[in-house]
Write an enzyme that holds these catalytic residues in place. Structure first.
Site, short mmCIF file in Angstrom:
data_model
loop_
_atom_site.label_atom_id
_atom_site.label_comp_id
_atom_site.label_asym_id
_atom_site.label_seq_id
_atom_site.Cartn_x
_atom_site.Cartn_y
_atom_site.Cartn_z
N PRO A 81 0.84 -1.20 0.00
CG PRO A 81 -0.95 -1.62 1.46
CD PRO A 81 0.38 -2.19 0.99
CB CYS A 82 1.86 3.07 -2.65
SG CYS A 82 0.43 2.90 -3.76
CD GLN A 83 -3.20 3.84 0.24
OE1 GLN A 83 -2.18 3.30 0.68
NE2 GLN A 83 -4.31 3.17 0.01
CG PHE A 85 5.76 6.21 -0.75
CD1 PHE A 85 6.64 6.79 0.15
CD2 PHE A 85 5.65 4.83 -0.76
CE1 PHE A 85 7.41 6.01 1.02
CE2 PHE A 85 6.40 4.04 0.10
CZ PHE A 85 7.28 4.63 0.99
CG ASN A 120 4.88 1.85 -3.94
OD1 ASN A 120 4.50 2.99 -3.74
ND2 ASN A 120 4.87 0.91 -3.00
#
Length: 371
Positions: A81-83, A85, A120
């Site tokens: 999960p990349c929120q 960044f 990502n």
């Protein structure tokens, strides 16, 4: 060659797994925390799933579940999960979600796969993400991996959606040469697959908000207000909130051309790809998510089509839960392209036939055409 085996971390609803299966892989084990996504995964992909918080999961447990020893896994895959960044996110650079990429690294260290693949957001290569990325690159180099880092535009690979992502692939070197090559995008002239090509053949969902009788996950947004229906009617294809009359605009949007979210209250265009399908594409108030010609938000099925999920893939959960599953997924078509490249490398490795042209992580980063 027998089907190479994959361990899939942060598998979500199964977009990455679906693409990897089409590329010729067998999923030996997957890990996911979200219970609704797990239900969708089990329905469409299989029961080889560990439903758990990855922070509390040991590498040994996953290897035992997959019936493997360290070094036996052909491919470790996953999209942490990349929120944290995301370049769209405001606030402090410290975000607890960021350490999930380091959890991924922990599994690379313990599993020691022949290849690993991590997807990502492009923010991983931004100021917020670079410290984590550098830590990963330095550590896997110590472990003996050659890495291939690039930014890709999903639309360049046939996905009917503009979706920029960072792809990091690692190859465990044995002294026999390089066997992996990054895939070249087939679309180089901007002739992308369009929204109309992706969803134009779908029948309109029932006017009463019920599910379409034969098309799964295809229903109108039940909470769309009369005010928002009126707003949509003023927005042309490809347009946004700037086309809505002032008396219908939100107070924060009036006379505010510098507002950072210009695409909200927007409409898709038939002749172009969509913008990025996010976890909240279920409402046109969150982006350009209104249907090109009908005065409604796109349905979950239409969003799934734009993510390249087949209609046979049925999602479980509420509208909001399913939108999150779809928006957070790796587009299966992109996953298949990446998986096919890794599969080809495994075949070359088995034949002891390394590639002639060497690729390097920094070269790939600099050559990327995606800003």
């Amino acid at each position: 060659m027998k089907k190479p085996k994959v361990i899939d971390l942060f598998c979500g609803a199964g977009g990455l797994a679906l693409g990897l299966e089409k590329a010729g892989f067998k999923i030996a084990a997957s890990v996911e925390f979200d219970s609704k996504a797990c239900k969708t995964y089990r329905r469409n992909i299989g029961d080889h799933l560990i439903e758990a918080d990855i922070h509390k999961l040991s590498v040994a447990e996953v290897l035992k579940f997959a019936k493997m020893e360290p070094g036996e896994c052909s491919l470790l895959a996953g999209g942490p999960p990349c929120q944290g960044f995301s370049v769209q996110r405001r606030g402090d650079d410290v975000d607890p979600r960021n350490d999930l990429v380091l959890e991924y690294l922990r599994f690379v260290e313990g599993i020691m796969p022949q290849f690993f693949l991590m997807e990502n957001v492009s923010g991983l290569m931004s100021k917020r993400g670079t410290p984590f990325l550098d830590k990963i690159l330095n550590r896997v180099a110590e472990l003996g991996y050659k890495t291939y880092l690039t930014k890709v535009e999903a639309a360049d690979f046939g996905v009917p959606q503009m979706r920029k992502r960072v792809i990091l692939i690692g190859e465990r070197m044995t002294g026999a040469g390089q066997f992996f090559e990054l895939p070249e995008a087939p679309i180089k002239d901007g002739k992308y697959r369009t929204v109309k090509q992706a969803i134009g053949d779908l029948a309109s969902p029932p006017a009463d908000g019920s599910l379409h009788p034969t098309i799964p996950n295809h229903a109108r947004e039940a909470k769309l207000s009369a005010m928002n229906v009126e707003r949509i009617q003023h927005v042309p294809q490809g347009g946004g909130r700037e086309h809505i009359p002032e008396h219908l605009q939100l107070p924060c949007h009036r006379n505010n051309p510098g507002h950072r979210h210009m695409d909200v209250y927007g409409r898709l265009a038939w002749d172009k790809p969509s913008g990025t399908i996010t976890a909240r594409f279920d409402s046109f108030t969150r982006g350009k998510f209104a249907h090109p010609i009908e005065h409604r938000s796109i349905t979950l099925r239409e969003g799934a089509r734009l993510q390249t999920f087949p209609d046979t893939f049925i999602f479980e959960g509420s509208r909001e839960e399913v939108a999150k599953q779809i928006g957070n997924a790796v587009p299966p078509l992109l996953a298949e392209v990446l998986g096919t490249s890794v599969f080809a490398a495994l075949c070359r490795k088995e034949k002891k036939s390394p590639v002639a042209r060497q690729q390097d992580v920094r070269m790939c980063e600099l050559e990327s055409s995606v800003s």
